[in-house]
Design an enzyme around this catalytic site. Structure first.
Site, mmCIF file in Angstrom:
data_model
loop_
_atom_site.group_PDB
_atom_site.id
_atom_site.type_symbol
_atom_site.label_atom_id
_atom_site.label_comp_id
_atom_site.label_asym_id
_atom_site.label_seq_id
_atom_site.Cartn_x
_atom_site.Cartn_y
_atom_site.Cartn_z
ATOM 1 N N PHE A 199 0.815 -1.228 0.000
ATOM 2 C CA PHE A 199 0.000 0.000 0.000
ATOM 3 C C PHE A 199 0.845 1.272 0.000
ATOM 4 O O PHE A 199 0.365 2.355 -0.329
ATOM 5 C CB PHE A 199 -0.975 -0.003 1.185
ATOM 6 N N LYS A 200 2.116 1.130 0.358
ATOM 7 C CA LYS A 200 2.971 2.316 0.463
ATOM 8 C C LYS A 200 3.141 3.021 -0.879
ATOM 9 O O LYS A 200 3.399 4.219 -0.925
ATOM 10 C CB LYS A 200 4.352 1.930 0.985
#
Ligand SMILES: Cc1ncc(COP(=O)(O)O)c(C=O)c1O
Ligand SMILES: N[C@@H](CCOP(=O)(O)O)C(=O)O
Length: 542
Positions: free
Chosen positions: A125-126
């Site tokens: 998700f980063k």
């Protein structure tokens, strides 16, 4: 407010200017906040006011990039980034994702949905924030360095700490960028083999990986010590890629809105305007804080559910009002094991099957504390300036106690109740994580990564409280291939399961064959600082 105020003349939109949670800065520009990362007083930056998304319902058919533009524009003045430039930065940032929807929503079962956030370059998700942050750094640096040569150019030294995912996402967002050197610190031998390969096989001259003999919290402390050191800051012009950088939180708000609208399209029983719950696997508290911003902006979220692994400082806070690094010791503690038999590092961090969440001190919790203290102080009826100062003072006292005594609290009952009105929390053990991975593979044929499984376990518990009518979106924070050990342990006895065939992307197979570059250093911020200084000199001479 005068302290550190940059602006003159009429007061600008309070959502476009920023303060420090510890009261040392007010009125800062977005550019300053992005490039500085952490305030000089050790605090984190926040907008002076959270903007209301007044016309949010009209955004329901926008693409991810269009939605990002609407949301980010509420926090960034066009005087700082003209609209066309912001649009171009956003378009560039999300064009690297493998999924057309950027963050697709998947139906798991009943009213439980999974928000897949791992379709960016590094499979976690980063990427949703770090592709954007990389392009933002580049934009500001090109503008600052126009017409400048050599040592006159602003050269940004990014120093970040990772438990495995932020590192690769930051490296993929910044590799090869002009006027930037990147140093990523990870805890030696405590990240997954794929995560290590993702970071260390990037051989661009401006990328430097450092393995620290310690935990993620040690790496995070080294980063914060460097930011607090005026000499390092001046000499190196430090930049932050961790979620201490407010731009990270900002970009993560977008997918809460996007998934809300996706749910309204996917489910015939859910209409725009109705409430849902979001469940967030949590470590550093950045992702769930972005959800808090979305809720405060007006997105109808009934509750945010924090899902921790056995590193449960946040869960203990929501249960007791105390924020303490060390949990009460149990009988196994003297053998190097913790209360219920898990392996504990001497610092108190446990090694779990969801290692990216093996975090003792969640840095973004400080931002929530500021809002809780602000709400508490505002009940006195004093003016906004006094209330903000009061909140900053309270935060400074709590954080000082955390540093000096290892914890603080219990906080005032009103503060805890306010936290409980917005959030619930769940602690999920490794055993429960494995069971959930197994269960969803058998019931719906979906392979969850262990962090996502922590979230889904918490979502099930939340559903048992609310009933099935309440829609739940559980955030899927990483691709399962990044955590081969945990996934294989959970599914090894399933007859038709093959990690290579069902999970592993071709890209990861190639990684194993690539050359790596990595330095090691002991747990000392001064040693890291020296290493960084020497390397930056070399990067500048290149
Ligand atoms: C895969 C994964 N899930 C969840 C988290 C927790 O997110 P946050 O630190 O924003 O709470 C992290 C890292 O922080 C992560 O890498
Ligand atoms: N889980 C993270 C830890 C750092 O968190 P951040 O969101 O503050 O960068 C990681 O994988 O590195």
């Amino acid at each position: 407010m005068s302290n550190g105020t940059e602006s003159e003349g009429p007061r600008p939109n309070p959502s476009h200017i920023y303060l420090s949670t510890r009261g040392g800065d007010y009125g800062l520009s977005f550019e300053t906040v992005v490039l500085k990362g952490l305030a000089q007083d050790g605090g984190l930056f926040l907008p002076e006011e959270i903007p209301a998304a007044v016309d949010w319902q009209s955004w329901k058919d926008l693409s991810y990039a269009e939605l990002a533009f609407k949301i980010l524009s509420l926090y960034i003045s066009t005087d700082e980034i003209p609209a066309d430039d912001l649009k171009a930065i956003i378009d560039r940032s999300y064009s690297t994702f493998r999924a057309e929807q950027v963050t697709p929503l998947v139906h798991l079962k009943d009213n439980l949905y999974l928000l897949e956030l791992f379709h960016g370059p590094s499979y976690s998700f980063k990427d949703c924030a770090l592709q954007f942050l990389g392009n933002l750094f580049e934009y500001f640096l090109v503008r600052r360095n126009q017409g400048k040569e050599g040592r006159d150019r602003h050269h940004l030294t990014v120093v970040g700490a990772t438990s495995g995912d932020t590192g690769s996402a930051a490296i993929y967002g910044l590799r090869g960028k002009k006027d930037v050197s990147v140093f990523i610190l990870h805890p030696k031998d405590r990240i997954s083999p794929i995560q290590e390969k993702q970071m260390t096989t990037v051989l661009d001259g401006n990328v430097h990986n450092i393995a620290v003999t310690g935990t993620f919290d040690d790496c995070q402390d080294i980063v914060k010590a460097m930011f607090a050191d005026p000499d390092s800051n001046r000499a190196l012009k430090l930049g932050a890629v961790n979620s201490i950088n407010f731009a990270r939180i900002l970009a993560q708000i977008v997918y809460y809105f996007h998934s809300y609208f996706a749910l309204a399209k996917a489910s015939s029983s859910f209409k725009v305007g109705e409430k849902l719950r979001a469940v967030v696997p949590t470590g550093n508290f950045g992702d769930v804080l972005a959800g808090y911003f979305a809720k405060r902006m007006g997105l109808p979220m009934e509750k945010l559910v924090i899902a921790t692994n056995e590193n449960d400082i946040l869960d203990r806070f929501w249960k007791s009002g105390k924020y303490e690094k060390k949990a009460a010791k149990g009988p196994g503690a003297e053998n190097g094991l913790d209360v219920d038999g898990a392996k504990a590092h001497e610092s108190g961090v446990r090694e779990t099957l969801s290692p990216a969440m093996d975090i003792l001190v969640s840095s973004n919790f400080e931002r929530l504390l500021w809002y809780l203290a602000y709400e508490f102080a505002s009940s006195t009826g004093m003016d906004d300036e006094w209330t903000k100062k009061q909140a900053a003072q309270e935060v400074a006292v709590w954080l000082n106690d955390l540093k000096k005594k290892g914890g603080f609290g219990p906080v005032y009952q009103d503060v805890l109740e306010s936290a409980r009105r917005t959030f619930e929390s769940e602690r999920v053990t490794d055993e429960q994580t494995l069971q959930t991975v197994k269960k969803y593979y058998n019931e719906v044929g979906y392979v969850l990564d262990p962090h996502t499984a922590v979230g889904v376990t918490a979502a099930e518990r939340s559903i048992s409280r609310t009933g099935k009518e309440m829609p739940h979106i559980s955030l899927s924070t990483a691709h399962p291939a990044k955590f081969a050990g945990a996934v294989t342990t959970a599914l090894k006895d399933e007859k038709d399961f093959s990690f290579e065939e069902k999970v592993l992307p071709d890209e990861f197979v190639e990684l194993a064959k690539k050359e790596s570059r990595l330095s090691e250093v002991e747990n000392s911020w001064e040693k890291v600082r020296e290493m960084v200084k020497q390397q930056v000199e070399q990067d500048l001479g290149r």
